[in-house]
Design an enzyme around this catalytic site. Structure first.
Site, short mmCIF file in Angstrom:
data_model
loop_
_atom_site.label_atom_id
_atom_site.label_comp_id
_atom_site.label_asym_id
_atom_site.label_seq_id
_atom_site.Cartn_x
_atom_site.Cartn_y
_atom_site.Cartn_z
N LYS A 17 0.80 -1.11 -0.06
CA LYS A 17 0.24 -0.09 -0.02
C LYS A 17 0.92 1.27 -0.09
O LYS A 17 0.69 2.22 -0.86
CB LYS A 17 -0.98 -0.01 1.12
N ASN A 18 1.92 1.26 1.00
CA ASN A 18 2.57 2.58 1.15
C ASN A 18 3.59 2.67 -0.09
O ASN A 18 4.18 3.76 -0.23
CB ASN A 18 3.29 2.28 2.34
N ARG B 142 -4.19 10.43 4.75
CA ARG B 142 -2.98 11.45 4.84
C ARG B 142 -1.93 11.38 3.53
O ARG B 142 -1.71 12.54 3.09
CB ARG B 142 -1.96 11.11 6.08
N CYS C 198 -4.89 8.00 9.97
CA CYS C 198 -4.90 7.23 11.13
C CYS C 198 -4.87 8.18 12.53
O CYS C 198 -3.95 9.15 12.37
CB CYS C 198 -3.89 6.25 11.40
N ARG D 171 0.84 14.43 13.62
CA ARG D 171 1.16 14.17 12.17
C ARG D 171 1.09 15.40 11.34
O ARG D 171 0.54 15.76 10.55
CB ARG D 171 0.33 13.09 11.43
N PRO D 172 2.10 16.35 11.74
CA PRO D 172 2.03 17.72 11.22
C PRO D 172 2.55 17.59 9.72
O PRO D 172 3.11 16.49 9.25
CB PRO D 172 2.93 18.53 11.99
N VAL D 173 2.76 19.00 9.06
CA VAL D 173 3.22 18.88 7.53
C VAL D 173 4.31 19.69 7.45
O VAL D 173 4.53 20.23 6.30
CB VAL D 173 2.18 18.73 6.57
N ASP D 174 4.88 20.31 8.45
CA ASP D 174 5.76 21.32 8.65
C ASP D 174 7.09 20.92 7.58
O ASP D 174 7.56 22.02 6.80
CB ASP D 174 6.22 21.71 10.02
N SER E 225 11.15 11.93 7.39
CA SER E 225 9.90 11.63 6.97
C SER E 225 9.64 11.09 5.74
O SER E 225 10.15 11.58 4.67
CB SER E 225 9.03 13.08 7.11
N VAL E 226 9.03 9.88 5.73
CA VAL E 226 8.63 9.25 4.47
C VAL E 226 7.96 10.14 3.51
O VAL E 226 8.22 10.20 2.38
CB VAL E 226 7.85 7.80 4.80
N ASP F 245 5.15 0.36 11.96
CA ASP F 245 3.78 -0.32 11.37
C ASP F 245 3.73 -1.54 11.73
O ASP F 245 2.73 -2.28 11.31
CB ASP F 245 3.66 -0.07 9.84
N ILE G 172 8.40 6.68 16.89
CA ILE G 172 8.09 7.62 15.53
C ILE G 172 6.75 8.49 15.79
O ILE G 172 6.74 9.80 15.52
CB ILE G 172 7.67 6.67 14.41
N ARG H 268 -8.36 -0.64 4.88
CA ARG H 268 -7.40 0.45 4.33
C ARG H 268 -6.16 0.07 3.94
O ARG H 268 -5.49 0.44 2.82
CB ARG H 268 -7.22 1.69 5.38
#
Ligand code: UD1
Length: 434
Positions: free
Chosen positions: A22-23, A102, A126, A131-134, A174-175, A317, A339, A409
């Site tokens: 999936k990822n 996300r 999730c 889980r910010p996006v900075d 960050s992936v 995960d 994480i 999902r």
């Protein structure tokens, strides 16, 4: 609402085909936005997140064709799908489409690079932390983008003439930020260096696909990616890697119930930290030509500590699944989650099986118990939900897991794969999502 019923106590024996990751599939699908030519992806898993992303891409104007529906037969290769973004008709990704997943936020990178603008709702996903996006925004700004937040949307604009290559050191690994900055930089003018990049196998899969589309990325699989911008990308055909999290999950399930299962197509090098730890608990794992064999015959499990970390460390995960395994080991295990700050929600549910787990800060202390007893439990997030199914497989009596939409999902036909190996598990209520 659909639920999963498990009657515990059966060993798992046979073989399980591992689906496409999936990822990896999600960012590869998003990469189709970078070119007007068709991108053909093989081994795309049938999952709710994939269907949701199809809707988001279609909204931008991507034409999507599916060439092979999956069946769990011997030569299964998942879905073969073509994504053609001949024309981007809309550079906005609206809240209604983005809020449940996300990864859909990641369209911001290709849209900005190709169209010079993007308006993307801040993401959901999730509930495992803030889980910010900075990091994403810092990275895009480093490439010259102007960014505003407007009514819950990130509004990004590239400078006239397009994004400009630069050196960006990510403040944390960050992936998602690595995927986004890498995709954006493929079409920027000049060279971009991403320092402190994620090096998860899914990042490597994306980088290799982008190169097959004509990008010039080097340093793949390391902490420093160098991307020489090109004028345009073209179409290609590319394989989604097998899902290391699914493979690791089934390995833990076999470790939990006992038995002998070949995880077909699994790539051990993608989750070697988890394999090492499983070996230390007393499980036998061996790479074979067509996958990874997992064997546990009657012997008890030994408690082992695990520190969760970015790749090549033990993946977050697989944390919930490993914790479940440790509930039945002899001794005490400390599991440190580094994480996500809120990824122990499964602890309260595992307690319903009779597990003995104490959480202090970011560390869970698991004391093994002689038996788990079946219970009614509720899935709290994607990976936690599968840990409850695994607990049910090894528990005495009946377990009912509710809220399994989380499971759909990210796990393709879980019950089918487990049942084929002898587990007593079935879905009750409504069927699979489309
Ligand atoms: C991806 C995976 C998810 C996995 C996670 C970590 C997908 C679709 N999801 O999520 O399954 O659990 O990697 O391996 O591939 N962070 C910030 N600011 C940012 C970005 C991230 O502080 O701008 C923090 C996050 O809050 C988190 C950490 O960095 O604490 C790692 O998150 P990240 O690697 O970005 O996870 P995702 O890409 O969202």
């Amino acid at each position: 609402m659909a639920r999963i019923r498990v009657i515990g106590g059966n060993q798992l024996n046979g073989s399980i085909p591992i689906s496409g990751a999936k990822n990896a599939a999600l960012p590869l699908m998003i990469a189709s936005l970078l070119t007007e030519e068709p991108l053909v992806l093989n081994n795309v898993p049938r999952l709710a997140d994939v269907s949701q992303l199809e809707k988001i891409l279609a909204n931008h104007g991507v034409d999507i064709a599916v060439h092979g529906r999956r069946a769990l037969d011997e030569d299964d290769r998942g879905q073969r799908m073509t994504f053609t973004a001949a024309e981007i008709v809309d550079t906005c990704a609206p809240y209604e489409l983005v809020s449940t997943m996300r990864a859909s936020f990641w369209v911001i990178g290709p849209l900005l690079a190709r169209m010079g603008e993007a308006r993307v709702s801040l993401p959901g996903g999730c509930g495992i932390g803030t889980r910010p996006v900075d990091f994403y925004l810092q990275g895009l700004r480093a490439l010259g983008a102007e960014i505003d937040i407007d009514e819950g949307y990130v509004v990004a604009r590239a400078p006239k003439g397009g994004l400009i290559g630069n050196t960006f050191r990510s403040p944390g690994i960050s992936v998602g930020a690595t995927h986004v900055i890498m995709m954006a930089a493929t079409l920027a003018r000049g060279t971009t260096t991403i320092e402190n990049a994620a090096m998860e196998p899914e990042v490597t899969n994306l980088a290799e696909c982008l190169n097959a589309m004509g990008a010039r990325i080097s340093g793949i699989g390391t902490r420093t990616l160098v991307i020489e911008g090109v004028e345009r990308l073209h179409g290609t055909e590319f394989d989604v890697i097998p899902d290391r999290i699914e493979a690791g999950t089934f390995a833990m399930a076999v470790a939990m119930t006992g038995g002998n299962v070949l995880l077909k197509g699994a790539r051990p090098e993608h989750f070697s930290a988890a394999i090492d730890i499983l070996r230390q608990t007393g499980v036998h794992l061996e790479a074979e030509e067509d996958g990874l064999r997992v064997v546990r015959n009657g012997n008890g499990l030994v408690s082992i500590d695990a520190n969760i970390d970015t790749f090549p460390g033990f993946p977050t995960d697989l944390q919930a699944q490993f914790m479940t395994l440790m509930t039945r080991a002899s001794g005490v295990s400390h599991i440190k989650e580094t994480i996500f700050e809120n990824r122990f929600m499964h602890v309260a549910e595992l307690a319903r099986f009779g597990a003995d787990i104490r959480v202090e800060g970011q560390t869970a202390t698991v004391t093994g118990v002689p038996e788990l007893r079946g219970a009614q439990v509720m899935a709290t997030d994607l990976r936690a939900s599968v840990s409850l199914v695994i607990a049910g497989l090894a528990a005495s009596g009946e377990t009912i897991v509710s809220r399994i939409y989380h499971l759909d999902r990210g796990f393709e036909r879980l019950e089918e794969k487990l049942s084929a190996c002898g587990a007593n598990v079935e879905r009750i209520g409504v069927g699979y999502p489309d």
